[in-house]
Design a protein around this motif. Sequence first.
Motif, mmCIF file in Angstrom:
data_model
loop_
_atom_site.group_PDB
_atom_site.id
_atom_site.type_symbol
_atom_site.label_atom_id
_atom_site.label_comp_id
_atom_site.label_asym_id
_atom_site.label_seq_id
_atom_site.Cartn_x
_atom_site.Cartn_y
_atom_site.Cartn_z
ATOM 1 N N PHE A 104 0.703 -1.456 0.023
ATOM 2 C CA PHE A 104 -0.207 -0.142 0.543
ATOM 3 C C PHE A 104 0.786 0.960 0.264
ATOM 4 O O PHE A 104 1.445 2.079 1.079
ATOM 5 C CB PHE A 104 -0.926 -0.379 1.226
ATOM 6 C CG PHE A 104 -1.909 -1.072 1.319
ATOM 7 C CD1 PHE A 104 -2.769 -1.135 0.285
ATOM 8 C CD2 PHE A 104 -1.736 -1.783 2.039
ATOM 9 C CE1 PHE A 104 -3.436 -2.302 -0.386
ATOM 10 C CE2 PHE A 104 -3.117 -2.770 2.198
ATOM 11 C CZ PHE A 104 -4.037 -2.675 0.993
ATOM 12 N N GLN A 191 2.455 -3.107 4.700
ATOM 13 C CA GLN A 191 1.481 -1.022 5.012
ATOM 14 C C GLN A 191 2.261 -0.971 5.385
ATOM 15 O O GLN A 191 3.874 -1.442 5.561
ATOM 16 C CB GLN A 191 0.927 -1.685 6.609
ATOM 17 C CG GLN A 191 -0.083 -0.816 6.372
ATOM 18 C CD GLN A 191 -0.360 0.147 5.114
ATOM 19 O OE1 GLN A 191 -0.193 0.491 4.617
ATOM 20 N NE2 GLN A 191 -1.727 0.243 5.280
ATOM 21 N N TYR A 210 -4.848 -9.174 10.690
ATOM 22 C CA TYR A 210 -5.686 -8.270 10.164
ATOM 23 C C TYR A 210 -7.321 -8.396 10.456
ATOM 24 O O TYR A 210 -8.008 -7.619 11.092
ATOM 25 C CB TYR A 210 -4.718 -7.776 8.841
ATOM 26 C CG TYR A 210 -5.103 -6.839 8.948
ATOM 27 C CD1 TYR A 210 -4.169 -5.224 8.824
ATOM 28 C CD2 TYR A 210 -5.877 -5.732 7.498
ATOM 29 C CE1 TYR A 210 -4.397 -3.663 9.126
ATOM 30 C CE2 TYR A 210 -5.945 -4.466 7.414
ATOM 31 C CZ TYR A 210 -4.968 -3.532 8.116
ATOM 32 O OH TYR A 210 -4.886 -2.151 7.679
ATOM 33 N N ASN A 238 -3.241 3.018 6.847
ATOM 34 C CA ASN A 238 -3.809 1.775 8.196
ATOM 35 C C ASN A 238 -5.579 2.380 8.738
ATOM 36 O O ASN A 238 -6.063 1.834 8.877
ATOM 37 C CB ASN A 238 -2.482 1.274 8.805
ATOM 38 C CG ASN A 238 -2.672 0.602 9.432
ATOM 39 O OD1 ASN A 238 -3.470 -0.315 8.755
ATOM 40 N ND2 ASN A 238 -3.387 0.028 10.729
ATOM 41 N N ALA A 336 0.738 1.148 11.508
ATOM 42 C CA ALA A 336 0.430 0.897 11.268
ATOM 43 C C ALA A 336 1.182 -0.633 11.690
ATOM 44 O O ALA A 336 0.303 -1.249 10.896
ATOM 45 C CB ALA A 336 0.443 1.138 9.558
#
Length: 542
Positions: A104, A191, A210, A238, A336
């Motif tokens: 991401f 992330q 997650y 996040n 995150a």
Amino acid sequence: MLAGCKAWPEEFAARYRQAGCWQGETFSGMLRRRAVEYGDRIAIVSGDGRMSYAELDEKAGRLASGFLQLGIKARDRVIVQLPNIPQFFEVIFALFRIGALPVFSLPAHRKNEIAYLCEFTEAAAYVIPDTDAGFDYRGLAKQVRDAVPALRHVLVVGEPGEFTPLADLYDAEPMIDMFEESDAGDVAFLQLSGGTTGLPKLIPRTHDDYIYSLRQSAGICGLNEYSVYLAALPVAHNYPLSSPGVLGTLYAGGKIVLARGGSPDEVFPLIAAEGVTIAAVVPPLALIWLDAAESRHFDLSNLQVLQVGGAKFIAEAAKRVRTSIGCKLQQVYGMAEGLVNYTRLDDPEDTIINTQGRPMSPYDEIRIVDDADEEVAPGEVGHLLTRGPYTIRGYYQAEDHNAKSFTADGFYRTGDLARMTSDHYLVIEGRAKDQINRGGDKVAAEEVENHLLAHPGVFDAAVVSMPDEYLGERTCAFVIPYETSVTGGELKTFLKERGLAVYKIPDRVEFVDSLPQTGVGKVSKKMLRDSIAEKTKRLSKK
Ligand code: J2J
């Protein structure tokens, strides 16, 4: 486990499984189940229309075949740099389905960040929009491909230019039989960390950990299939991704409303029209919403919860949420790397206004320690360390850095200074890490310093935060120039041309003859922070 990632020790993994935190569900399985359960219900609303759970599942499936035909396979890394558009979800769920890993990145990232991500993760592909917010991502992709020739594919949502249209991939022959089911204990995506070092660190998050964080978040925030979540922040971050964010909303079977920006003129009408029940903002955006709600008439009666997090929300502003917007405030303090804290919806007003919440899981472990890692007395301020079922045990391929960022027994050093109230809520009092929190956007001082040092006119540089009424903090670079007459404007342009994301470019440059030092000969950032705070205070009084 993906190579270069550190798993939880087996004894902890067994405990988290036994406690029901980790339930063996993958993202791909989660979307399939929601598509069966909620089929025709709307999952995503955007400027492009509405998409049901069944449609999202179907599109992700077609796109997954397209990715496979392109040669993207399980465990391949794919940089996803998309704004708040439905394709973001189609892409990430397609990647989850084939076991490839989204990486991401934020829409604000530029060549410096993206080329590094491509290189470091050995990315197989990079997914971008054609243009967004006046910026042409195809130009960026050209620079990235020149810098990283190993990058095989650039996929574009919209007009592809010289690259591959993402739209073509949806027409691929179905290749369902070739999908490799992921292991829920394995890494689902990477992330980005806010970072404190010269190069950003990557955070490997597993399906198990997650999805547990989504389930807990959705529960605490009261999400269900009737909830409507407004995504006004970039969804790859996040916080809007998972706290409970867009993925928590899909977990609960609710509806996501995608906004392209956060201005009251754009989002307030959406809140009324789509029946938004919960929205997430960072403190500077909260201030804009409060001012707009107080000075103009909008119908915000649907909104039940306004989440504010990512940076400290001052109590004076926190108090205004209930009276001005007419909904509950929820403070969110998360990262995150894992740990997320929420004030609870039924907490007393005083707790909601004055604390940053408490951990979302009973299995989160918190330690507040002094410089020698000894626990401080109850209620005292110290370094916040944490360990738990959704907090990573190490960054991706960063062994040396991991030795510093984690204790020997696996606690993550958040770099935040906190104290715990007698009822176990956290109050964030400051930061020990070398980072500037620019209204929720994190800037690693060292990264900016390294870029400044690359300028021939710069002898030395130190980047620190300075107080700002609106953003909380802005960045100030103290620079010792060589004799050449370099200007602040030149340095800013230089950083921009090096492809640094705009939010990392110093707001202010101060030229000095020397940098103050601590007793051990390190640059004293505290003295620099104090001096710029003092100077800006003096200037604002004039
Ligand atoms: C003070 N500082 C805060 C808060 C984060 C939920 C919410 C936020 C993030 C996030 C996230 C703060 N008050 N309320 O990932 O899931 C600062 C701390 C923290 C760092 C993490 C989520 N909320 N912070 O902001 O990884 O310094 O995540 O360590 O971007 O932001 O930044 P990031």
